[in-house]
Design a protein around this motif. Structure first.
Motif, PDB file in Angstrom:
ATOM      1  N   CYS A 158       0.858  -1.296  -0.044  1.00 63.37           N
ATOM      2  CA  CYS A 158      -0.023   0.061  -0.120  1.00 63.37           C
ATOM      3  C   CYS A 158       0.723   1.236   0.084  1.00 63.37           C
ATOM      4  CB  CYS A 158      -0.999   0.065   1.310  1.00 63.37           C
ATOM      5  SG  CYS A 158      -2.027   1.453   1.260  1.00 63.37           S
ATOM      6  N   ASN A 159       0.815   2.030  -0.922  1.00 68.86           N
ATOM      7  CA  ASN A 159       1.424   3.275  -1.114  1.00 68.86           C
ATOM      8  C   ASN A 159       0.737   4.484  -0.336  1.00 68.86           C
ATOM      9  OD1 ASN A 159       3.204   1.997  -2.958  1.00 68.86           O
ATOM     10  ND2 ASN A 159       1.802   2.477  -4.700  1.00 68.86           N
ATOM     11  N   PHE A 160      -0.126   4.161   0.362  1.00 66.89           N
ATOM     12  CA  PHE A 160      -0.985   5.151   0.975  1.00 66.89           C
ATOM     13  C   PHE A 160      -0.865   4.932   2.795  1.00 66.89           C
ATOM     14  CE2 PHE A 160      -2.346   5.017  -3.440  1.00 66.89           C
ATOM     15  CZ  PHE A 160      -2.162   6.346  -3.617  1.00 66.89           C
ATOM     16  N   ASN A 161      -0.158   4.220   3.039  1.00 67.62           N
ATOM     17  CA  ASN A 161      -0.399   3.610   4.391  1.00 67.62           C
ATOM     18  C   ASN A 161      -1.673   3.651   5.036  1.00 67.62           C
ATOM     19  OD1 ASN A 161       0.994   3.304   7.078  1.00 67.62           O
ATOM     20  ND2 ASN A 161       0.832   5.167   7.629  1.00 67.62           N
ATOM     21  N   ALA A 162      -2.546   2.908   4.363  1.00 67.46           N
ATOM     22  CA  ALA A 162      -4.028   2.846   4.475  1.00 67.46           C
ATOM     23  C   ALA A 162      -4.261   1.284   5.335  1.00 67.46           C
ATOM     24  CB  ALA A 162      -4.919   2.863   3.322  1.00 67.46           C
ATOM     25  N   ILE A 163      -3.570   0.450   5.192  1.00 67.71           N
ATOM     26  CA  ILE A 163      -3.664  -0.936   5.715  1.00 67.71           C
ATOM     27  C   ILE A 163      -2.969  -1.397   6.966  1.00 67.71           C
ATOM     28  CG2 ILE A 163      -2.143  -2.135   4.364  1.00 67.71           C
ATOM     29  CD1 ILE A 163      -4.372  -4.223   3.804  1.00 67.71           C
ATOM     30  N   ASN A 164      -3.466  -1.872   7.869  1.00 68.91           N
ATOM     31  CA  ASN A 164      -2.756  -2.272   9.194  1.00 68.91           C
ATOM     32  C   ASN A 164      -3.820  -3.508   9.715  1.00 68.91           C
ATOM     33  OD1 ASN A 164      -1.342  -2.588  11.396  1.00 68.91           O
ATOM     34  ND2 ASN A 164      -2.385  -1.046  12.658  1.00 68.91           N
ATOM     35  N   PRO A 165      -3.259  -4.466   9.130  1.00 68.34           N
ATOM     36  CA  PRO A 165      -4.089  -5.957   9.341  1.00 68.34           C
ATOM     37  C   PRO A 165      -4.516  -6.138  10.828  1.00 68.34           C
ATOM     38  CG  PRO A 165      -2.441  -6.423   7.970  1.00 68.34           C
ATOM     39  CD  PRO A 165      -2.091  -5.113   8.242  1.00 68.34           C
ATOM     40  N   PRO A 166      -5.878  -6.269  10.952  1.00 72.18           N
ATOM     41  CA  PRO A 166      -6.919  -6.555  10.090  1.00 72.18           C
ATOM     42  C   PRO A 166      -7.876  -5.395   9.865  1.00 72.18           C
ATOM     43  CG  PRO A 166      -7.550  -7.284  12.362  1.00 72.18           C
ATOM     44  CD  PRO A 166      -6.044  -6.673  12.474  1.00 72.18           C
ATOM     45  N   HIS A 167      -7.077  -4.134   9.709  1.00 76.51           N
ATOM     46  CA  HIS A 167      -7.952  -3.072   9.598  1.00 76.51           C
ATOM     47  C   HIS A 167      -7.675  -2.352   8.212  1.00 76.51           C
ATOM     48  CE1 HIS A 167      -9.559  -3.687  13.479  1.00 76.51           C
ATOM     49  NE2 HIS A 167      -8.559  -3.789  14.144  1.00 76.51           N
ATOM     50  N   ILE A 168      -8.411  -1.739   7.697  1.00 78.23           N
ATOM     51  CA  ILE A 168      -8.347  -0.881   6.544  1.00 78.23           C
ATOM     52  C   ILE A 168      -8.938   0.516   6.584  1.00 78.23           C
ATOM     53  CG2 ILE A 168      -9.018  -0.040   3.968  1.00 78.23           C
ATOM     54  CD1 ILE A 168      -8.978  -3.035   3.441  1.00 78.23           C
ATOM     55  N   ASN A 169      -7.954   1.623   6.671  1.00 78.96           N
ATOM     56  CA  ASN A 169      -8.296   3.030   7.055  1.00 78.96           C
ATOM     57  C   ASN A 169      -9.015   3.575   5.693  1.00 78.96           C
ATOM     58  OD1 ASN A 169      -8.249   5.842   7.085  1.00 78.96           O
ATOM     59  ND2 ASN A 169      -6.332   5.805   8.580  1.00 78.96           N
ATOM     60  N   GLN A 170     -10.366   3.635   5.790  1.00 84.73           N
ATOM     61  CA  GLN A 170     -11.321   3.942   4.928  1.00 84.73           C
ATOM     62  C   GLN A 170     -10.842   5.333   4.229  1.00 84.73           C
ATOM     63  OE1 GLN A 170     -12.946   1.672   3.962  1.00 84.73           O
ATOM     64  NE2 GLN A 170     -13.269   0.228   5.633  1.00 84.73           N
ATOM     65  N   GLN A 171     -10.434   6.129   5.202  1.00 85.07           N
ATOM     66  CA  GLN A 171      -9.934   7.577   4.562  1.00 85.07           C
ATOM     67  C   GLN A 171      -8.780   7.817   3.585  1.00 85.07           C
ATOM     68  OE1 GLN A 171     -12.400   9.432   5.819  1.00 85.07           O
ATOM     69  NE2 GLN A 171     -12.741   7.425   7.333  1.00 85.07           N
ATOM     70  N   LYS A 172      -7.888   6.736   4.010  1.00 86.49           N
ATOM     71  CA  LYS A 172      -6.649   6.766   3.196  1.00 86.49           C
ATOM     72  C   LYS A 172      -6.635   5.855   1.908  1.00 86.49           C
ATOM     73  CE  LYS A 172      -3.649   7.713   6.853  1.00 86.49           C
ATOM     74  NZ  LYS A 172      -2.330   7.377   7.615  1.00 86.49           N
ATOM     75  N   CYS A 173      -7.688   4.759   1.817  1.00 87.41           N
ATOM     76  CA  CYS A 173      -7.782   3.879   0.783  1.00 87.41           C
ATOM     77  C   CYS A 173      -8.439   4.521  -0.485  1.00 87.41           C
ATOM     78  CB  CYS A 173      -8.868   2.774   1.316  1.00 87.41           C
ATOM     79  SG  CYS A 173      -8.873   1.409  -0.215  1.00 87.41           S
ATOM     80  N   THR A 174      -7.549   4.043  -1.529  1.00 90.98           N
ATOM     81  CA  THR A 174      -7.938   4.542  -3.005  1.00 90.98           C
ATOM     82  C   THR A 174      -8.433   3.579  -3.860  1.00 90.98           C
ATOM     83  OG1 THR A 174      -5.632   4.260  -3.722  1.00 90.98           O
ATOM     84  CG2 THR A 174      -6.031   6.356  -2.831  1.00 90.98           C
ATOM     85  N   TYR A 175      -8.938   2.311  -3.276  1.00 94.27           N
ATOM     86  CA  TYR A 175      -9.204   1.537  -4.096  1.00 94.27           C
ATOM     87  C   TYR A 175      -8.291   0.832  -5.404  1.00 94.27           C
ATOM     88  CZ  TYR A 175     -13.921   2.066  -2.006  1.00 94.27           C
ATOM     89  OH  TYR A 175     -14.994   2.129  -1.155  1.00 94.27           O
ATOM     90  N   CYS A 176      -7.001   0.970  -5.000  1.00 87.67           N
ATOM     91  CA  CYS A 176      -5.968   0.703  -6.080  1.00 87.67           C
ATOM     92  C   CYS A 176      -5.878  -0.947  -5.974  1.00 87.67           C
ATOM     93  CB  CYS A 176      -4.471   1.251  -5.760  1.00 87.67           C
ATOM     94  SG  CYS A 176      -3.889   0.701  -4.476  1.00 87.67           S
ATOM     95  N   LYS A 177      -6.359  -1.600  -5.150  1.00 85.63           N
ATOM     96  CA  LYS A 177      -6.498  -3.044  -5.149  1.00 85.63           C
ATOM     97  C   LYS A 177      -4.810  -3.697  -4.798  1.00 85.63           C
ATOM     98  CE  LYS A 177     -10.909  -3.700  -7.114  1.00 85.63           C
ATOM     99  NZ  LYS A 177     -11.591  -4.591  -8.074  1.00 85.63           N
ATOM    100  N   LYS A 178      -3.911  -3.032  -4.804  1.00 90.00           N
ATOM    101  CA  LYS A 178      -2.620  -3.674  -4.717  1.00 90.00           C
ATOM    102  C   LYS A 178      -2.423  -4.486  -3.316  1.00 90.00           C
ATOM    103  CE  LYS A 178       0.099  -0.232  -7.035  1.00 90.00           C
ATOM    104  NZ  LYS A 178       1.137   1.007  -6.940  1.00 90.00           N
ATOM    105  N   CYS A 179      -2.943  -4.227  -2.213  1.00 90.97           N
ATOM    106  CA  CYS A 179      -3.201  -5.053  -1.332  1.00 90.97           C
ATOM    107  C   CYS A 179      -3.684  -6.302  -1.322  1.00 90.97           C
ATOM    108  CB  CYS A 179      -3.611  -4.413   0.230  1.00 90.97           C
ATOM    109  SG  CYS A 179      -5.465  -3.614   0.090  1.00 90.97           S
ATOM    110  N   GLU A 180      -4.903  -6.225  -2.047  1.00 88.95           N
ATOM    111  CA  GLU A 180      -5.940  -7.236  -2.288  1.00 88.95           C
ATOM    112  C   GLU A 180      -5.031  -8.191  -3.287  1.00 88.95           C
ATOM    113  OE1 GLU A 180     -10.457  -7.593  -3.549  1.00 88.95           O
ATOM    114  OE2 GLU A 180      -9.064  -6.958  -5.386  1.00 88.95           O
ATOM    115  N   LYS A 181      -4.202  -8.003  -4.033  1.00 89.19           N
ATOM    116  CA  LYS A 181      -3.588  -8.946  -4.783  1.00 89.19           C
ATOM    117  C   LYS A 181      -2.563  -9.445  -4.218  1.00 89.19           C
ATOM    118  CE  LYS A 181      -4.590  -5.993  -9.261  1.00 89.19           C
ATOM    119  NZ  LYS A 181      -4.097  -5.004 -10.181  1.00 89.19           N
TER     120      LYS A 181
END
Length: 238
Positions: A158-181
């Protein structure tokens, strides 16, 4: 134009509504109003920061929340003697739609619609439950806590520091899906689509909105700009 943009607790068409709201705020003076449920959904979908950005870009824009108004909803009452050019309600839940068509005004948003009718202020409403049958909507980004092993492989992705398992920061997430992949457990869901079934009664209520004086309905927030243009042209003719 001086516009009231009302938001209810619907996740469907929320991102698109905020996108159009942001564009309109660059040209018009906007008063944003939200129900208590809308405040929760804005947080859930990471759109509350967008609202703050809209407010900060233009000091004339303001936010009125249902929580601030208590039970008498004094702001809604002021609509009858304050000059507003347009009310926009998007997205609109089936619950709010049902209340409007049955003339129930028991919260901030339904009071605004009732008072705008008395003042003959035009309203544009986008109901989320428009057609009976299956419909697709998108869930906010989330992590399946059962599947997540907290291996943390997703964090550097994640290039936006939006993920900290098991949580996702909804304010920072850009839906790029890199973490998902990068997730080996398929625990991360970004932009996951689900199918819901629209009830017949909800679709009928959405249709009934068209019969109410001064209300224009449309299927998508992207149509709002075109409708506003027609309203402005009609106003010039008069």
């Amino acid at each position: 134009m001086k516009i009231i943009w009302a938001i209810t607790g619907a996740g469907h068409l929320l991102r698109e509504s905020i996108e159009v709201l942001e564009k309109l705020s660059q040209k018009h003076r906007i008063t944003i109003t939200t129900t208590n449920a809308a405040q929760e959904v804005l947080q859930l979908y990471g759109q509350n920061t967008k609202i703050q950005e809209i407010l900060e870009k233009n000091p004339e824009n303001q936010l009125i929340t249902e929580k601030e108004q208590q039970h008498s909803y004094p702001f809604a009452g002021k609509i009858t003697h304050t000059k507003y050019d347009l009310i926009i309600l998007s997205p609109t839940t089936a619950n709010t739609t049902a209340k409007i068509v049955t003339a129930i005004a028991d919260n901030l948003i339904t009071n605004i619609i009732a008072q705008s009718a008395k003042a003959q202020i035009p309203a544009i409403i986008i109901p989320v439950d428009q057609k009976e049958g299956p419909t697709t909507t998108i869930l906010p980004p989330h992590i399946n806590k059962t599947n997540c092993t907290q291996c943390n492989k997703c964090i550097p992705a994640c290039n936006f520091n939006a993920i900290n398992p098991p949580h996702i920061n909804q304010q920072k997430c850009t839906y790029c899906k890199k973490c998902e992949k990068t997730c080996p457990q398929n625990a991360i869901k970004i932009g996951e689509e689900i199918t819901l079934h629209i009830r017949k009664i909800d679709a009928q209520n959405a249709k009934k909105l068209e019969e109410i004086e001064n209300i224009t309905t449309t299927t998508h927030p992207y149509n709002i700009t075109r409708i506003i243009k027609k309203i402005e042209e009609k106003k010039k003719e008069n």
